[in-house]
Design a protein around this motif. Structure first.
Motif, PDB file in Angstrom:
ATOM      1  N   ASN A   1      39.021  22.712 -29.384  1.00  0.00           N
ATOM      2  CA  ASN A   1      38.057  22.749 -28.441  1.00  0.00           C
ATOM      3  C   ASN A   1      37.944  21.571 -27.596  1.00  0.00           C
ATOM      4  OD1 ASN A   1      37.242  25.300 -29.246  1.00  0.00           O
ATOM      5  ND2 ASN A   1      35.322  24.256 -30.078  1.00  0.00           N
ATOM      6  N   HIS A   2      38.222  20.306 -27.927  1.00  0.00           N
ATOM      7  CA  HIS A   2      38.091  19.121 -27.183  1.00  0.00           C
ATOM      8  C   HIS A   2      39.102  19.155 -25.673  1.00  0.00           C
ATOM      9  CE1 HIS A   2      35.789  16.743 -30.148  1.00  0.00           C
ATOM     10  NE2 HIS A   2      35.498  16.422 -29.062  1.00  0.00           N
ATOM     11  N   ALA A   3      40.133  19.954 -26.334  1.00  0.00           N
ATOM     12  CA  ALA A   3      41.232  20.083 -25.182  1.00  0.00           C
ATOM     13  C   ALA A   3      40.881  21.080 -23.993  1.00  0.00           C
ATOM     14  CB  ALA A   3      42.738  20.769 -25.625  1.00  0.00           C
ATOM     15  N   ILE A   4      40.104  22.123 -24.645  1.00  0.00           N
ATOM     16  CA  ILE A   4      39.537  23.339 -23.669  1.00  0.00           C
ATOM     17  C   ILE A   4      38.410  22.724 -22.792  1.00  0.00           C
ATOM     18  CG2 ILE A   4      38.236  25.517 -23.920  1.00  0.00           C
ATOM     19  CD1 ILE A   4      39.680  26.088 -26.413  1.00  0.00           C
ATOM     20  N   VAL A   5      37.494  21.688 -23.612  1.00  0.00           N
ATOM     21  CA  VAL A   5      36.623  21.129 -22.713  1.00  0.00           C
ATOM     22  C   VAL A   5      37.287  20.362 -21.527  1.00  0.00           C
ATOM     23  CG1 VAL A   5      34.821  19.215 -22.788  1.00  0.00           C
ATOM     24  CG2 VAL A   5      34.907  21.221 -24.664  1.00  0.00           C
ATOM     25  N   ALA A   6      38.180  19.667 -21.966  1.00  0.00           N
ATOM     26  CA  ALA A   6      38.911  18.632 -21.064  1.00  0.00           C
ATOM     27  C   ALA A   6      39.490  19.473 -19.653  1.00  0.00           C
ATOM     28  CB  ALA A   6      39.923  17.960 -21.634  1.00  0.00           C
ATOM     29  N   GLY A   7      39.965  20.731 -20.265  1.00  0.00           N
ATOM     30  CA  GLY A   7      40.571  21.509 -18.992  1.00  0.00           C
ATOM     31  C   GLY A   7      39.435  22.084 -18.159  1.00  0.00           C
ATOM     32  N   TYR A   8      38.396  22.438 -18.971  1.00  0.00           N
ATOM     33  CA  TYR A   8      37.158  23.237 -18.343  1.00  0.00           C
ATOM     34  C   TYR A   8      36.652  22.035 -17.016  1.00  0.00           C
ATOM     35  CZ  TYR A   8      32.321  24.595 -17.809  1.00  0.00           C
ATOM     36  OH  TYR A   8      31.069  25.105 -17.380  1.00  0.00           O
ATOM     37  N   HIS A   9      36.611  20.875 -17.604  1.00  0.00           N
ATOM     38  CA  HIS A   9      36.079  20.010 -16.604  1.00  0.00           C
ATOM     39  C   HIS A   9      36.903  19.647 -15.528  1.00  0.00           C
ATOM     40  CE1 HIS A   9      32.170  19.334 -18.607  1.00  0.00           C
ATOM     41  NE2 HIS A   9      32.861  18.976 -19.629  1.00  0.00           N
ATOM     42  N   ALA A  10      38.194  19.593 -15.912  1.00  0.00           N
ATOM     43  CA  ALA A  10      39.264  19.465 -14.872  1.00  0.00           C
ATOM     44  C   ALA A  10      38.984  20.512 -13.577  1.00  0.00           C
ATOM     45  CB  ALA A  10      40.496  19.274 -15.177  1.00  0.00           C
ATOM     46  N   VAL A  11      39.121  21.553 -14.077  1.00  0.00           N
ATOM     47  CA  VAL A  11      38.860  22.684 -13.189  1.00  0.00           C
ATOM     48  C   VAL A  11      37.530  22.505 -12.450  1.00  0.00           C
ATOM     49  CG1 VAL A  11      38.741  25.281 -12.789  1.00  0.00           C
ATOM     50  CG2 VAL A  11      40.443  24.474 -14.204  1.00  0.00           C
ATOM     51  N   LYS A  12      36.495  22.477 -13.213  1.00  0.00           N
ATOM     52  CA  LYS A  12      35.031  22.354 -12.695  1.00  0.00           C
ATOM     53  C   LYS A  12      35.092  21.532 -11.581  1.00  0.00           C
ATOM     54  CE  LYS A  12      30.503  23.349 -14.290  1.00  0.00           C
ATOM     55  NZ  LYS A  12      30.387  24.845 -13.751  1.00  0.00           N
TER      56      LYS A  12
END
Lengths: 86, 405
Positions: free
Chosen positions: B168-179
């Motif tokens: 989930n931390h990796a998913i959050v990091a990717g989400y912010h990178a795209v956002k």
């Protein structure tokens, strides 16, 4: 001569947690020694090794049921420590 | 410039329930338990005899010639990423796309196979050296690096570690990178392969493993079941996805990350509650908007009772209206991989309107008095699903997804 079980357990706890074993006896509470649930399991596993026994207790049950050094001693005795076979 | 909307355009997983999403979901909605007596691993003197092994060997399309460079946790992530990227239809041979794409993969452990086999060779067999691949195979960032190399992803690529919340931390990091516009695409998720003697032996010492079955939220629960597993999704700038005509599986709409700053292993109510509240706020959701929570639900006494308090605190009376389940009861706890598999479960729940169950549920526990979907899946429209991961060390990460508009 081998230490009696109470002194052995006091020594294990003292060495593991940096307390003076002479100040630990059956009435000592684990809270007063600052023992957390994982440290308690490590103490139990060291007792298992010392006496070559198996104490079948999980982390939650141990934390719920073992409050004093005397409780640990009774648990050990129920598995045979201090008797001739262990 | 306003922040980008984030779409999910691909997903993949390898779990104890199946080697891909279709197999895993089919088993999950039928309440199949993938936790069984070990058949594949060498158990030596282990007392614990059950876990979640991947049903079929995983090669991730890697030719035998190159297999010595891969530990199992990397292969599981590679296979999951291969499925997700294939579904997304993205082709990173396009240089601009490659440069604008990232890969962030969580792992709670590392490549333990090569570490353990090396030590066994030296300490038991008397070998003078260990395998040349020991370092690059065991590093926690190996899954992210290998996926980037095999697919040609050249933007932000790194590993993330936070024990059981790593995915989930990796998913959050990717989400912010795209956002935030740092990338158009982020291949994200988590993986772990803890079913190996040294890791299992360490978990045995913690004395939190279920002896015969993992029974989350049930009064007679006795602990968690470890499993191998990985789950990976493709996050993509929604405009980017629409422009290329990609099928959008769902939207990722919010995240929350916090720490307990409390105990090494005992969870708090405060840390996870704040993570869930932060997730709802960032997604602009009210509690009533949430239809399904895929709980952390490990099956330990402490986690499940605490997580129930968290859900009651965050959702108030709506806690009794929404569906909750622990799919770990079926696929086991894949540590850093769990959040990936559980996000796949959330996406499929949205697609099919089916809540996967909490299996092995025997007895109600007054401390876990929520609708945890015991034993049998149920039909329910799911517009919004939330997935919880609360790790040892007090690291919490929560993600929310919504049906594609």
């Amino acid at each position: 001569m081998a230490l009696d079980p109470e002194r052995t357990i006091a020594k294990i706890i003292g060495e593991q947690l940096g307390h003076d074993p002479d100040k630990i006896d059956s009435s000592t509470t684990l809270d007063s020694l600052g023992v957390n649930s994982l440290e308690l399991i490590e103490i139990i596993m060291t007792i298992e090794e010392e006496y070559d026994i198996a104490i079948d207790i999980d982390t939650v049950s141990a934390a719920e049921n073992i409050k004093t050094v005397g409780d640990l001693l009774e648990l050990g005795k129920s598995m045979g420590i201090g008797s001739a076979k262990a | 410039m306003s922040a980008a909307k984030v779409a999910i355009t691909g997903m993949g997983c390898t779990s104890a329930l199946g080697n891909d999403v279709d197999e895993t979901w089919s088993a999950m909605k039928n309440g199949v338990c993938g936790i069984r007596p070990f058949e594949q691993i060498e158990t030596y003197d282990l007392k614990i005899g059950i876990g979640g092994e991947i049903p079929k060997p995983v090669t991730a399309g890697v030719p035998d010639r190159y297999m010595s460079a891969f530990d199992r946790f990397t292969l599981l992530a590679m296979e999951s990423a291969r499925q997700a990227i294939e579904q997304s239809g993205l082709d990173f041979s396009d240089t601009d796309l490659a440069n604008r794409s990232g890969c962030i993969i969580g792992a709670g452990n590392c490549g333990w196979e090569i570490v353990e086999s090396g030590y066994r060779r030296c300490f038991i067999d008397g070998a003078k050296r260990i395998h040349v691949m020991a370092v690059p195979r065991s590093m926690s960032s190996a899954p992210a690096s290998q996926i980037s190399m095999w697919h040609g992803i050249k933007g932000p690529v790194y590993g993330v570690t936070s024990a059981c919340a790593s995915a989930n931390h990796a998913i959050v990091a990717g989400y912010h990178a795209v956002k935030n516009g740092e990338a158009d695409v982020a291949v994200v998720g988590g993986t772990d392969a803890p079913l190996i003697w040294g890791v299992l032996k360490a978990w045995e010492s913690l004395r939190v493993l279920a002896p015969e079955a993992c029974r989350p939220f049930s009064a007679n629960r006795k602990g968690l079941a470890l499993a191998d597993g990985a789950g990976v999704v493709v996050l993509e700038n929604a405009e980017h996805a629409k422009a290329r005509g990609a099928k959008i599986l769902c939207e990722m709409i919010g995240t929350g990350i916090t720490a307990d700053a409390g105990d090494l292993v005992n969870p708090t109510v405060d840390g996870p509650s704040r993570a869930m509240q932060q997730c709802l706020r960032s997604a602009r959701l009210s509690p009533q908007d949430v239809d399904y929570v895929n709980a952390h639900g490990t099956g330990t006494k402490a986690n499940d009772a605490t997580e129930t308090k968290v859900l009651r605190q965050v959702f108030g009376s709506h806690a009794d209206e929404m569906a909750i389940s622990s799919t770990k009861s079926m696929h086991g706890h894949a540590l850093g991989g769990s959040g990936g598999v559980e996000l796949v479960a959330c996406i499929k729940a949205i697609h099919e309107g089916i809540i996967p169950p909490t299996v092995n549920y025997d007895e109600p526990d007054p401390e876990c008095d929520l609708d945890v979907t015991p034993n049998v899946a149920k039909k329910r429209n799911v517009d919004v699903a939330v997935s919880n991961s609360f790790a040892f060390g007090g690291t919490n990460a929560v993600v929310a997804v919504r049906k594609a508009s």
